[in-house]
Write a protein that holds these residues in place. Sequence first.
Motif, PDB file in Angstrom:
ATOM      1  N   GLN A 135       0.769  -1.224  -0.046  1.00 39.21           N
ATOM      2  CA  GLN A 135       0.155  -0.226   0.025  1.00 39.21           C
ATOM      3  C   GLN A 135       0.965   1.566  -0.171  1.00 39.21           C
ATOM      4  N   GLN A 138       2.215   1.945  -3.488  1.00 39.59           N
ATOM      5  CA  GLN A 138       1.377   2.671  -4.463  1.00 39.59           C
ATOM      6  C   GLN A 138       1.272   3.758  -4.254  1.00 39.59           C
ATOM      7  N   GLN A 139       1.195   4.107  -2.727  1.00 34.67           N
ATOM      8  CA  GLN A 139       0.308   5.703  -2.649  1.00 34.67           C
ATOM      9  C   GLN A 139       1.734   6.437  -2.979  1.00 34.67           C
ATOM     10  N   LYS A 173       2.707  -2.477 -10.734  1.00 38.77           N
ATOM     11  CA  LYS A 173       1.443  -2.332 -10.767  1.00 38.77           C
ATOM     12  C   LYS A 173       1.298  -3.522  -9.908  1.00 38.77           C
TER      13      LYS A 173
END
Length: 328
Positions: A135, A138-139, A173
């Motif tokens: 996470q 991804q941020q 991704k």
Amino acid sequence: MSPHTSRFLPAAPIRLATLALASVLLAPATAAHAVSKDMVQLQTQVQQLQDAVARLQQSNDERMGVLKDLVQQNADSVNKMSTAVGAIQKQLQVQQDAQGTKIDQIAGQVQSLNDSLDEIKARLSRLEKVMQEIQNQQQNMPAPSASGAAPADTSAPPAAAPAPAPAMPPSRKGKPSAGSPVASNDASTLPPAANTAPPADDLYKTALGDYMAAKYTLASSEFGDVIRYYPDNPLAGNASYYQGEIEYRNGKYAAAIKNYDIVLDQYPQSNKVPVSHLHKGQALLQLKQNDAGVRELRTLIQRFPTSPEAMQARSKLNGMGVPITPHH
């Protein structure tokens, strides 16, 4: 004096003498008769006393016989009761031993379940850490434009086509593979030797497997790695407990007690606290420190009254004839 009177005068003295002689002869006979009568009465009384004594002796003999029979019956009853009590005690001992064995088996099964639960918790913690790192990545990734290409430069000549922006690598991704390292922005979550030591759950799982395989020397070293690299991890408390178990199996009770104390003092929330109390108390009893051992078992019963370890402690104290709670 007439001739008739003078003829009878000599006869009077003779009569008197006769009477005197008769009285003399009859007096002893009378006395002898009286004495003989008293003797007969005395003999009769003596005979009566002898008969009474004989009857009393016979009565006493009969009563003594009855008493002997009663004593014998009581002795037989006591012997039967002693035999019955001995049989009951033997049955109770067998049942207690069987119950103790079952309790030990249940405790072992519960301990195995606790170990499995520890492994599951460690894996879940690791998964949560990986998910948090994903996470965070991804941020921190730049957001692409809606068309997926960089905006064109209007100041450039019409003939020159704008260069497309490089696409992000697909691997950034998707979810990282299990074998690829994952970067973390929080350095405090890493162990001191994270670049060389395997994860805590892997170290612990390997050490536990070697312990179950009775490779105690190797397992002790591996549990030591868990404690050294991950001292703040709950698994380090479990590792200290198993090191104590290895020392206990080798008869090194004092060293085992030190490891159990580490669990009790440094990891009070560990699920190994009840069993550490139990095995510490048993180790103290092995060292003949009975008072300290009894206190430890009573502490276990007081802190964890419904645990399987408390059941084992009660069984141990009952077998020693020691009350569960101290008398004040």
